[in-house]
Design an enzyme around this catalytic site. Structure first.
Site, mmCIF file in Angstrom:
data_model
loop_
_atom_site.group_PDB
_atom_site.id
_atom_site.type_symbol
_atom_site.label_atom_id
_atom_site.label_comp_id
_atom_site.label_asym_id
_atom_site.label_seq_id
_atom_site.Cartn_x
_atom_site.Cartn_y
_atom_site.Cartn_z
ATOM 1 N N TYR A 243 -53.694 -18.616 5.341
ATOM 2 C CA TYR A 243 -54.399 -17.843 4.694
ATOM 3 C C TYR A 243 -55.897 -16.958 5.615
ATOM 4 C CZ TYR A 243 -56.587 -14.143 2.341
ATOM 5 O OH TYR A 243 -56.758 -12.300 1.955
HETATM 6 O O1 LIG Z 1 -62.478 -13.582 -1.191
HETATM 7 C C1 LIG Z 1 -60.936 -14.495 -0.411
HETATM 8 O O2 LIG Z 1 -60.680 -13.943 0.542
HETATM 9 C C2 LIG Z 1 -60.294 -15.088 -1.841
HETATM 10 O O3 LIG Z 1 -59.929 -14.311 -2.913
HETATM 11 C C3 LIG Z 1 -59.040 -14.656 -3.621
HETATM 12 O O4 LIG Z 1 -59.059 -16.325 -3.129
HETATM 13 P P1 LIG Z 1 -59.000 -17.171 -4.156
HETATM 14 O O5 LIG Z 1 -60.941 -17.136 -4.168
HETATM 15 O O6 LIG Z 1 -58.730 -18.681 -4.450
HETATM 16 O O7 LIG Z 1 -59.429 -16.492 -6.206
HETATM 17 P P2 LIG Z 1 -58.253 -17.096 -6.984
HETATM 18 O O8 LIG Z 1 -56.993 -17.631 -6.698
HETATM 19 O O9 LIG Z 1 -58.567 -16.269 -8.163
HETATM 20 O O10 LIG Z 1 -59.226 -18.424 -6.828
HETATM 21 C C4 LIG Z 1 -60.316 -18.461 -8.608
HETATM 22 C C5 LIG Z 1 -61.173 -19.786 -8.251
HETATM 23 O O11 LIG Z 1 -60.164 -20.724 -9.582
HETATM 24 C C6 LIG Z 1 -59.770 -21.057 -9.275
HETATM 25 N N1 LIG Z 1 -58.620 -21.714 -9.789
HETATM 26 C C7 LIG Z 1 -57.348 -21.020 -9.348
HETATM 27 C C8 LIG Z 1 -56.539 -20.911 -10.046
HETATM 28 C C9 LIG Z 1 -55.178 -22.182 -11.141
HETATM 29 O O12 LIG Z 1 -54.855 -21.893 -11.126
HETATM 30 N N2 LIG Z 1 -57.243 -23.247 -11.292
HETATM 31 C C10 LIG Z 1 -58.148 -23.005 -11.013
HETATM 32 O O13 LIG Z 1 -59.350 -23.060 -11.161
HETATM 33 C C11 LIG Z 1 -59.572 -21.280 -7.433
HETATM 34 O O14 LIG Z 1 -59.602 -23.110 -7.302
HETATM 35 C C12 LIG Z 1 -61.223 -20.744 -7.407
HETATM 36 O O15 LIG Z 1 -62.127 -21.767 -7.088
HETATM 37 C C13 LIG Z 1 -57.696 -14.282 -3.016
HETATM 38 O O16 LIG Z 1 -56.731 -15.000 -4.548
HETATM 39 C C14 LIG Z 1 -57.382 -14.556 -1.443
HETATM 40 O O17 LIG Z 1 -56.301 -13.025 -2.127
HETATM 41 C C15 LIG Z 1 -58.797 -14.149 -1.051
HETATM 42 O O18 LIG Z 1 -58.469 -12.278 -0.894
#
Ligand SMILES: O=C(O)[C@H]1O[C@H](OP(=O)(O)OP(=O)(O)OC[C@H]2O[C@@H](n3ccc(=O)[nH]c3=O)[C@H](O)[C@@H]2O)[C@H](O)[C@@H](O)[C@H]1O
Length: 432
Positions: A243
Protein backbone atom coordinates in the site's frame (compact mmCIF):
# COMPACT_ATOMS: atom_id res chain seq x y z
CA UNK A 1 -75.19 -48.83 -53.63
CA UNK A 2 -71.43 -49.01 -53.94
CA UNK A 3 -69.56 -46.29 -52.40
CA UNK A 4 -67.60 -43.99 -54.60
CA UNK A 5 -64.41 -45.72 -53.63
CA UNK A 6 -65.82 -49.15 -54.38
CA UNK A 7 -67.07 -47.90 -57.73
CA UNK A 8 -63.70 -46.63 -58.71
CA UNK A 9 -61.71 -49.53 -57.25
CA UNK A 10 -63.86 -52.74 -57.60
CA UNK A 11 -63.08 -55.26 -54.85
CA UNK A 12 -62.16 -58.17 -57.04
CA UNK A 13 -59.52 -60.36 -55.35
CA UNK A 14 -57.10 -60.24 -58.38
CA UNK A 15 -57.07 -56.56 -58.55
CA UNK A 16 -57.46 -56.00 -54.96
CA UNK A 17 -53.74 -55.90 -54.20
CA UNK A 18 -52.95 -53.48 -56.98
CA UNK A 19 -55.91 -51.34 -56.25
CA UNK A 20 -55.14 -51.38 -52.61
CA UNK A 21 -51.50 -50.49 -53.25
CA UNK A 22 -52.48 -47.68 -55.55
CA UNK A 23 -54.96 -46.50 -53.02
CA UNK A 24 -52.39 -46.52 -50.26
CA UNK A 25 -49.78 -44.76 -52.45
CA UNK A 26 -52.31 -42.15 -53.38
CA UNK A 27 -53.25 -41.58 -49.77
CA UNK A 28 -49.56 -41.46 -48.75
CA UNK A 29 -48.94 -38.98 -51.54
CA UNK A 30 -51.76 -36.76 -50.37
CA UNK A 31 -50.77 -37.09 -46.74
CA UNK A 32 -47.15 -36.46 -47.58
CA UNK A 33 -47.98 -33.52 -49.78
CA UNK A 34 -50.26 -32.16 -47.12
CA UNK A 35 -47.68 -32.62 -44.35
CA UNK A 36 -44.89 -31.06 -46.46
CA UNK A 37 -46.93 -27.97 -47.05
CA UNK A 38 -47.89 -27.92 -43.39
CA UNK A 39 -44.25 -28.32 -42.47
CA UNK A 40 -43.35 -25.57 -44.88
CA UNK A 41 -45.92 -23.30 -43.33
CA UNK A 42 -44.71 -24.22 -39.85
CA UNK A 43 -41.11 -23.54 -40.89
CA UNK A 44 -42.10 -20.16 -42.28
CA UNK A 45 -43.97 -19.41 -39.11
CA UNK A 46 -41.01 -20.44 -36.95
CA UNK A 47 -38.56 -18.38 -39.01
CA UNK A 48 -40.81 -15.35 -38.71
CA UNK A 49 -41.20 -15.95 -34.98
CA UNK A 50 -37.44 -16.31 -34.46
CA UNK A 51 -36.70 -13.22 -36.54
CA UNK A 52 -39.20 -11.13 -34.67
CA UNK A 53 -37.94 -12.49 -31.33
CA UNK A 54 -34.35 -11.65 -32.24
CA UNK A 55 -35.17 -8.16 -33.41
CA UNK A 56 -37.28 -7.59 -30.29
CA UNK A 57 -34.44 -8.90 -28.15
CA UNK A 58 -31.90 -6.61 -29.78
CA UNK A 59 -34.30 -3.70 -29.28
CA UNK A 60 -34.68 -4.63 -25.64
CA UNK A 61 -30.91 -5.09 -25.33
CA UNK A 62 -30.01 -1.79 -26.89
CA UNK A 63 -32.79 -0.13 -24.97
CA UNK A 64 -31.73 -1.59 -21.66
CA UNK A 65 -28.10 -0.77 -22.44
CA UNK A 66 -29.16 2.78 -23.02
CA UNK A 67 -31.40 3.03 -20.01
CA UNK A 68 -29.30 1.06 -17.54
CA UNK A 69 -25.91 2.50 -18.58
CA UNK A 70 -24.29 3.93 -15.49
CA UNK A 71 -23.10 6.93 -17.45
CA UNK A 72 -23.88 8.81 -20.64
CA UNK A 73 -27.01 10.21 -22.22
CA UNK A 74 -28.72 13.58 -22.21
CA UNK A 75 -30.23 13.20 -18.75
CA UNK A 76 -26.88 12.12 -17.29
CA UNK A 77 -25.07 15.11 -18.80
CA UNK A 78 -27.72 17.41 -17.39
CA UNK A 79 -27.26 15.95 -13.91
CA UNK A 80 -23.48 16.29 -14.19
CA UNK A 81 -23.74 19.94 -15.29
CA UNK A 82 -26.23 20.81 -12.55
CA UNK A 83 -24.08 19.22 -9.89
CA UNK A 84 -20.96 21.04 -11.17
CA UNK A 85 -22.64 24.42 -11.08
CA UNK A 86 -20.87 27.02 -8.93
CA UNK A 87 -23.04 29.06 -6.54
CA UNK A 88 -20.57 31.61 -5.17
CA UNK A 89 -18.30 34.17 -6.73
CA UNK A 90 -14.76 32.90 -7.13
CA UNK A 91 -16.00 29.34 -6.62
CA UNK A 92 -14.48 26.23 -8.17
CA UNK A 93 -15.89 23.15 -9.86
CA UNK A 94 -14.37 19.97 -8.52
CA UNK A 95 -14.41 16.40 -9.71
CA UNK A 96 -14.13 14.28 -6.56
CA UNK A 97 -13.00 10.69 -7.12
CA UNK A 98 -13.89 8.18 -4.41
CA UNK A 99 -16.76 10.50 -3.47
CA UNK A 100 -18.72 7.78 -1.68
CA UNK A 101 -15.65 6.97 0.41
CA UNK A 102 -15.05 8.30 3.90
CA UNK A 103 -12.94 11.38 3.11
CA UNK A 104 -14.62 11.86 -0.28
CA UNK A 105 -18.06 12.22 1.26
CA UNK A 106 -16.96 14.81 3.81
CA UNK A 107 -14.94 16.84 1.29
CA UNK A 108 -17.80 16.82 -1.24
CA UNK A 109 -20.29 18.03 1.36
CA UNK A 110 -17.97 20.80 2.55
CA UNK A 111 -17.37 22.02 -1.00
CA UNK A 112 -21.07 22.01 -1.83
CA UNK A 113 -21.91 23.77 1.41
CA UNK A 114 -19.73 26.74 0.55
CA UNK A 115 -21.15 27.00 -2.98
CA UNK A 116 -18.64 25.13 -5.11
CA UNK A 117 -19.61 22.77 -7.91
CA UNK A 118 -19.06 19.08 -7.12
CA UNK A 119 -19.38 15.95 -9.22
CA UNK A 120 -18.40 12.63 -7.64
CA UNK A 121 -17.24 9.30 -9.02
CA UNK A 122 -17.16 6.04 -7.12
CA UNK A 123 -16.98 2.40 -8.17
CA UNK A 124 -18.75 1.15 -5.01
CA UNK A 125 -16.41 -1.84 -4.69
CA UNK A 126 -16.89 -4.31 -1.87
CA UNK A 127 -13.59 -3.86 -0.03
CA UNK A 128 -15.90 -2.99 2.84
CA UNK A 129 -19.66 -2.99 3.23
CA UNK A 130 -21.00 -1.29 0.06
CA UNK A 131 -24.26 -0.44 1.86
CA UNK A 132 -22.33 2.15 3.88
CA UNK A 133 -21.08 3.64 0.60
CA UNK A 134 -24.64 3.68 -0.74
CA UNK A 135 -25.81 5.45 2.41
CA UNK A 136 -23.08 8.06 1.94
CA UNK A 137 -24.19 8.43 -1.68
CA UNK A 138 -27.74 9.03 -0.51
CA UNK A 139 -26.46 11.70 1.84
CA UNK A 140 -24.63 13.38 -1.05
CA UNK A 141 -27.67 13.13 -3.34
CA UNK A 142 -29.75 14.80 -0.62
CA UNK A 143 -27.34 17.72 -0.91
CA UNK A 144 -27.69 17.81 -4.71
CA UNK A 145 -24.34 16.18 -5.39
CA UNK A 146 -24.41 13.79 -8.32
CA UNK A 147 -22.28 10.65 -8.09
CA UNK A 148 -21.24 8.78 -11.21
CA UNK A 149 -21.10 5.03 -10.68
CA UNK A 150 -17.80 4.36 -12.42
CA UNK A 151 -14.16 3.39 -12.15
CA UNK A 152 -11.20 5.76 -12.52
CA UNK A 153 -9.77 3.21 -14.95
CA UNK A 154 -12.58 4.01 -17.38
CA UNK A 155 -10.90 6.44 -19.78
CA UNK A 156 -14.03 7.04 -21.88
CA UNK A 157 -16.16 7.87 -18.87
CA UNK A 158 -13.60 10.30 -17.47
CA UNK A 159 -13.14 11.95 -20.89
CA UNK A 160 -16.89 12.33 -21.21
CA UNK A 161 -17.01 14.03 -17.81
CA UNK A 162 -14.36 16.54 -18.91
CA UNK A 163 -16.19 17.06 -22.23
CA UNK A 164 -19.30 17.87 -20.21
CA UNK A 165 -17.76 20.13 -17.55
CA UNK A 166 -14.56 22.22 -17.54
CA UNK A 167 -13.53 21.18 -14.03
CA UNK A 168 -11.13 23.63 -12.42
CA UNK A 169 -9.94 21.04 -9.88
CA UNK A 170 -9.78 17.31 -9.31
CA UNK A 171 -9.82 16.03 -5.74
CA UNK A 172 -8.52 12.51 -6.23
CA UNK A 173 -9.43 10.30 -3.27
CA UNK A 174 -10.35 7.04 -5.01
CA UNK A 175 -7.86 4.38 -3.93
CA UNK A 176 -7.42 0.91 -2.57
CA UNK A 177 -6.87 1.71 1.10
CA UNK A 178 -5.73 -0.45 3.99
CA UNK A 179 -2.18 -1.36 4.94
CA UNK A 180 -2.60 -5.03 5.85
CA UNK A 181 -5.08 -6.01 3.09
CA UNK A 182 -2.28 -5.47 0.55
CA UNK A 183 -0.95 -8.94 1.41
CA UNK A 184 -4.33 -10.49 0.59
CA UNK A 185 -5.09 -8.68 -2.63
CA UNK A 186 -1.98 -6.95 -4.01
CA UNK A 187 -3.44 -6.54 -7.50
CA UNK A 188 -6.24 -4.29 -6.27
CA UNK A 189 -3.59 -1.76 -5.16
CA UNK A 190 -1.95 -1.79 -8.57
CA UNK A 191 -5.37 -1.47 -10.26
CA UNK A 192 -6.54 1.56 -8.28
CA UNK A 193 -3.45 3.29 -6.94
CA UNK A 194 -1.23 2.91 -9.99
CA UNK A 195 -3.26 2.14 -13.13
CA UNK A 196 -6.26 4.21 -12.04
CA UNK A 197 -4.08 7.16 -11.08
CA UNK A 198 -2.25 7.12 -14.43
CA UNK A 199 -5.55 6.88 -16.29
CA UNK A 200 -6.93 9.87 -14.41
CA UNK A 201 -3.77 11.91 -15.02
CA UNK A 202 -3.89 11.03 -18.73
CA UNK A 203 -7.38 12.51 -18.94
CA UNK A 204 -6.39 15.56 -16.83
CA UNK A 205 -3.34 16.34 -18.93
CA UNK A 206 -5.40 16.24 -22.16
CA UNK A 207 -8.26 18.31 -20.76
CA UNK A 208 -8.58 21.85 -21.93
CA UNK A 209 -8.33 23.67 -19.56
CA UNK A 210 -6.28 21.30 -17.42
CA UNK A 211 -7.55 21.05 -13.84
CA UNK A 212 -5.32 21.43 -10.78
CA UNK A 213 -5.01 18.03 -9.08
CA UNK A 214 -5.07 17.50 -5.30
CA UNK A 215 -4.77 13.87 -4.25
CA UNK A 216 -4.48 11.57 -1.25
CA UNK A 217 -1.05 10.17 -0.54
CA UNK A 218 -0.43 8.61 2.87
CA UNK A 219 1.60 8.84 6.05
CA UNK A 220 2.60 5.26 5.30
CA UNK A 221 5.16 6.52 2.73
CA UNK A 222 7.47 7.29 5.69
CA UNK A 223 7.69 3.51 6.19
CA UNK A 224 10.70 2.65 8.30
CA UNK A 225 11.76 6.29 8.73
CA UNK A 226 12.81 6.88 12.35
CA UNK A 227 13.19 10.67 12.36
CA UNK A 228 10.32 12.12 14.37
CA UNK A 229 8.14 13.95 13.79
CA UNK A 230 7.89 13.00 10.10
CA UNK A 231 8.70 15.92 7.81
CA UNK A 232 8.00 16.12 4.11
CA UNK A 233 11.75 16.20 3.42
CA UNK A 234 12.39 12.93 5.31
CA UNK A 235 13.23 9.65 3.58
CA UNK A 236 10.31 7.93 1.90
CA UNK A 237 12.21 5.20 0.09
CA UNK A 238 11.68 2.45 2.66
CA UNK A 239 7.99 1.52 2.44
CA UNK A 240 6.87 -1.26 4.79
CA UNK A 241 3.79 -2.33 2.77
CA UNK A 242 2.68 -2.59 -0.83
CA UNK A 243 0.00 0.00 0.00
CA UNK A 244 2.75 2.43 1.05
CA UNK A 245 4.77 1.55 -2.05
CA UNK A 246 1.85 2.34 -4.37
CA UNK A 247 1.26 5.68 -2.61
CA UNK A 248 4.96 6.50 -2.90
CA UNK A 249 4.78 5.50 -6.59
CA UNK A 250 1.82 7.88 -6.90
CA UNK A 251 4.01 10.73 -5.66
CA UNK A 252 6.58 9.94 -8.34
CA UNK A 253 3.96 9.43 -11.06
CA UNK A 254 2.25 12.74 -10.31
CA UNK A 255 5.67 14.39 -10.41
CA UNK A 256 6.23 13.25 -13.99
CA UNK A 257 2.84 14.61 -15.08
CA UNK A 258 3.70 17.89 -13.41
CA UNK A 259 7.09 17.94 -15.14
CA UNK A 260 6.04 16.88 -18.63
CA UNK A 261 2.54 18.32 -18.97
CA UNK A 262 2.41 21.24 -16.55
CA UNK A 263 -0.26 19.73 -14.28
CA UNK A 264 -0.54 21.48 -10.92
CA UNK A 265 -0.17 18.75 -8.27
CA UNK A 266 -0.71 18.70 -4.51
CA UNK A 267 -0.16 15.40 -2.66
CA UNK A 268 -1.57 15.11 0.87
CA UNK A 269 -0.07 12.61 3.29
CA UNK A 270 -3.05 11.74 5.50
CA UNK A 271 -2.33 10.41 9.00
CA UNK A 272 -4.83 7.71 10.11
CA UNK A 273 -8.03 9.67 9.49
CA UNK A 274 -11.06 8.80 11.65
CA UNK A 275 -14.56 10.08 12.36
CA UNK A 276 -18.27 9.68 11.59
CA UNK A 277 -19.08 7.83 8.34
CA UNK A 278 -15.61 6.29 8.62
CA UNK A 279 -14.06 3.12 7.22
CA UNK A 280 -15.15 -0.16 8.88
CA UNK A 281 -11.79 -1.78 8.11
CA UNK A 282 -9.91 0.64 10.38
CA UNK A 283 -9.03 -0.21 13.98
CA UNK A 284 -11.14 2.43 15.77
CA UNK A 285 -14.21 1.31 13.77
CA UNK A 286 -13.79 -2.47 14.03
CA UNK A 287 -12.86 -2.16 17.72
CA UNK A 288 -16.11 -0.26 18.34
CA UNK A 289 -18.14 -2.93 16.55
CA UNK A 290 -16.50 -5.77 18.47
CA UNK A 291 -16.68 -4.06 21.86
CA UNK A 292 -20.41 -3.45 21.41
CA UNK A 293 -20.96 -7.05 20.30
CA UNK A 294 -18.98 -8.40 23.25
CA UNK A 295 -16.35 -9.87 20.92
CA UNK A 296 -12.60 -9.75 21.63
CA UNK A 297 -10.31 -7.28 19.88
CA UNK A 298 -6.72 -7.89 18.83
CA UNK A 299 -4.30 -5.19 19.91
CA UNK A 300 -0.95 -5.39 18.17
CA UNK A 301 2.24 -4.67 20.08
CA UNK A 302 5.65 -3.75 18.70
CA UNK A 303 9.10 -5.12 19.47
CA UNK A 304 9.85 -5.52 23.20
CA UNK A 305 6.14 -5.14 23.93
CA UNK A 306 6.22 -1.47 22.98
CA UNK A 307 2.76 -0.06 22.24
CA UNK A 308 2.03 0.98 18.68
CA UNK A 309 1.02 4.60 18.20
CA UNK A 310 -0.72 6.65 15.53
CA UNK A 311 -1.13 10.34 14.86
CA UNK A 312 -4.93 9.89 14.59
CA UNK A 313 -6.42 12.84 12.69
CA UNK A 314 -10.05 13.88 12.85
CA UNK A 315 -11.99 14.08 9.58
CA UNK A 316 -13.04 17.75 9.95
CA UNK A 317 -9.40 18.78 10.24
CA UNK A 318 -8.54 16.74 7.16
CA UNK A 319 -11.40 18.38 5.23
CA UNK A 320 -10.01 21.82 6.10
CA UNK A 321 -6.62 20.70 4.82
CA UNK A 322 -8.18 19.45 1.58
CA UNK A 323 -10.12 22.66 0.97
CA UNK A 324 -7.05 24.73 1.84
CA UNK A 325 -5.09 22.74 -0.72
CA UNK A 326 -7.71 23.25 -3.43
CA UNK A 327 -7.88 26.98 -2.69
CA UNK A 328 -4.13 27.52 -2.80
CA UNK A 329 -3.34 25.17 -5.70
CA UNK A 330 -1.64 26.98 -8.56
CA UNK A 331 -3.18 26.66 -11.99
CA UNK A 332 -2.04 23.95 -14.35
CA UNK A 333 -0.10 25.53 -17.19
CA UNK A 334 -0.57 23.09 -20.04
CA UNK A 335 -3.36 22.70 -22.52
CA UNK A 336 -4.32 19.93 -24.91
CA UNK A 337 -1.55 17.72 -23.55
CA UNK A 338 1.21 20.34 -24.02
CA UNK A 339 3.11 22.05 -21.23
CA UNK A 340 3.24 25.87 -21.48
CA UNK A 341 5.31 26.58 -18.39
CA UNK A 342 6.25 25.26 -14.95
CA UNK A 343 3.40 24.33 -12.60
CA UNK A 344 3.46 23.86 -8.85
CA UNK A 345 4.20 20.49 -7.28
CA UNK A 346 3.53 20.31 -3.54
CA UNK A 347 3.40 17.65 -0.83
CA UNK A 348 1.98 18.22 2.66
CA UNK A 349 1.57 16.21 5.84
CA UNK A 350 -1.97 16.39 7.19
CA UNK A 351 -1.70 14.96 10.68
CA UNK A 352 -2.65 15.90 14.21
CA UNK A 353 0.88 16.19 15.69
CA UNK A 354 -0.03 14.26 18.86
CA UNK A 355 0.29 10.49 18.54
CA UNK A 356 -1.78 8.23 20.79
CA UNK A 357 -1.00 4.57 21.54
CA UNK A 358 -3.45 1.91 20.37
CA UNK A 359 -4.21 0.74 23.97
CA UNK A 360 -5.07 4.35 24.77
CA UNK A 361 -7.38 4.49 21.78
CA UNK A 362 -9.17 1.47 23.26
CA UNK A 363 -9.37 3.18 26.68
CA UNK A 364 -11.13 6.17 25.11
CA UNK A 365 -13.55 3.93 23.21
CA UNK A 366 -14.38 2.03 26.41
CA UNK A 367 -15.24 5.28 28.14
CA UNK A 368 -17.48 6.52 25.33
CA UNK A 369 -19.17 3.17 24.82
CA UNK A 370 -19.41 2.43 28.52
CA UNK A 371 -18.39 -1.14 27.75
CA UNK A 372 -15.15 -2.92 28.68
CA UNK A 373 -13.17 -4.33 25.76
CA UNK A 374 -11.93 -7.92 25.71
CA UNK A 375 -8.34 -7.29 24.65
CA UNK A 376 -6.00 -9.84 23.15
CA UNK A 377 -2.47 -8.48 22.93
CA UNK A 378 -0.56 -9.96 20.02
CA UNK A 379 2.94 -9.28 18.71
CA UNK A 380 2.69 -7.17 15.57
CA UNK A 381 2.78 -9.59 12.66
CA UNK A 382 5.05 -8.72 9.75
CA UNK A 383 2.17 -7.49 7.67
CA UNK A 384 3.18 -4.00 6.64
CA UNK A 385 2.39 -2.14 9.85
CA UNK A 386 4.77 0.52 11.12
CA UNK A 387 5.30 1.03 14.88
CA UNK A 388 4.28 4.69 15.02
CA UNK A 389 3.43 7.79 12.99
CA UNK A 390 3.85 11.43 13.96
CA UNK A 391 3.35 14.36 11.62
CA UNK A 392 5.28 17.56 11.44
CA UNK A 393 2.67 19.95 9.99
CA UNK A 394 4.74 23.15 9.84
CA UNK A 395 4.59 23.29 6.06
CA UNK A 396 0.82 22.75 5.83
CA UNK A 397 0.27 25.35 8.53
CA UNK A 398 2.35 27.89 6.61
CA UNK A 399 1.05 27.20 3.10
CA UNK A 400 -2.54 26.07 3.72
CA UNK A 401 -3.37 27.64 7.07
CA UNK A 402 -3.87 24.06 8.30
CA UNK A 403 -4.47 23.88 12.03
CA UNK A 404 -6.02 20.73 13.49
CA UNK A 405 -8.29 21.42 16.44
CA UNK A 406 -9.82 18.06 17.42
CA UNK A 407 -8.09 15.73 19.86
CA UNK A 408 -8.74 11.98 19.84
CA UNK A 409 -11.00 12.11 22.90
CA UNK A 410 -13.34 14.67 21.29
CA UNK A 411 -13.20 13.13 17.83
CA UNK A 412 -13.99 9.63 19.05
CA UNK A 413 -16.94 10.97 21.03
CA UNK A 414 -18.41 12.30 17.79
CA UNK A 415 -17.63 9.04 16.03
CA UNK A 416 -19.28 6.93 18.72
CA UNK A 417 -22.38 9.13 18.69
CA UNK A 418 -22.67 8.67 14.92
CA UNK A 419 -21.95 4.92 15.14
CA UNK A 420 -24.67 4.28 17.73
CA UNK A 421 -27.19 6.23 15.76
CA UNK A 422 -26.29 4.81 12.35
CA UNK A 423 -26.30 1.20 13.51
CA UNK A 424 -29.38 1.67 15.67
CA UNK A 425 -28.15 1.50 19.25
CA UNK A 426 -29.92 3.03 22.20
CA UNK A 427 -28.23 3.09 25.64
CA UNK A 428 -25.54 0.77 24.29
CA UNK A 429 -28.09 -1.84 23.16
CA UNK A 430 -29.17 -2.51 19.58
CA UNK A 431 -32.68 -1.32 18.77
CA UNK A 432 -34.48 -4.01 16.79
O1 LIG B 1 -2.18 7.00 7.72
C1 LIG B 1 -2.29 6.29 6.73
O2 LIG B 1 -1.77 6.58 5.67
C2 LIG B 1 -3.03 5.01 6.80
O3 LIG B 1 -3.89 5.07 7.94
C3 LIG B 1 -4.60 3.89 8.16
O4 LIG B 1 -3.71 2.84 8.44
P1 LIG B 1 -3.35 2.51 9.95
O5 LIG B 1 -2.65 3.65 10.60
O6 LIG B 1 -2.66 1.20 9.93
O7 LIG B 1 -4.79 2.47 10.62
P2 LIG B 1 -5.60 1.26 11.26
O8 LIG B 1 -5.74 0.17 10.31
O9 LIG B 1 -6.83 1.85 11.82
O10 LIG B 1 -4.64 0.80 12.46
C4 LIG B 1 -4.35 1.69 13.52
C5 LIG B 1 -3.49 1.00 14.53
O11 LIG B 1 -4.23 -0.07 15.13
C6 LIG B 1 -3.48 -1.26 15.04
N1 LIG B 1 -4.42 -2.39 14.91
C7 LIG B 1 -5.17 -2.52 13.80
C8 LIG B 1 -6.05 -3.54 13.66
C9 LIG B 1 -6.18 -4.47 14.70
O12 LIG B 1 -6.96 -5.43 14.66
N2 LIG B 1 -5.41 -4.31 15.81
C10 LIG B 1 -4.53 -3.29 15.96
O13 LIG B 1 -3.85 -3.19 16.98
C11 LIG B 1 -2.56 -1.11 13.89
O14 LIG B 1 -1.43 -1.94 14.06
C12 LIG B 1 -2.25 0.36 13.96
O15 LIG B 1 -1.18 0.56 14.83
C13 LIG B 1 -5.45 3.55 6.99
O16 LIG B 1 -6.11 2.31 7.21
C14 LIG B 1 -4.64 3.48 5.73
O17 LIG B 1 -5.51 3.29 4.64
C15 LIG B 1 -3.82 4.71 5.54
O18 LIG B 1 -4.63 5.76 5.17
Amino acid sequence: MPSMEEALFPSTPGKFKIDRQYNMWNRQFHRCFASTSTMFLWALFLIALTASYLSFQSFVDSGSRYFSASWGGIQWEKQVRNSAQIHRSGGISVLVTGAAGFVGTHVSLALKKRGDGVVGIDNFNNYYDPSLKKARKQLLNNHNIFIVDGDINDFKMLSKLFDTVAFTHVMHLAAQAGVRYAMENPQSYVHSNIAGLVNLLEVCKSANPQPAVVWASSSSVYGLNTDVPFSESDRTDQPASLYAATKKAGEEITHTYNHIYGLSITGLRFFTVYGPWGRPDMAYFSFTRNILQGKPITVYRGKNRVDLARDFTYIDDIVKGCLGSLDTAGKSTGSGGKKRGPASYRIFNLGNTSPVTVPNLVNILERHLKVKAKRNYVDMPGNGDVPFTHANITLARKELGYKPTTDLQTGLKKFVRWYLQYYGYSHGKPVN
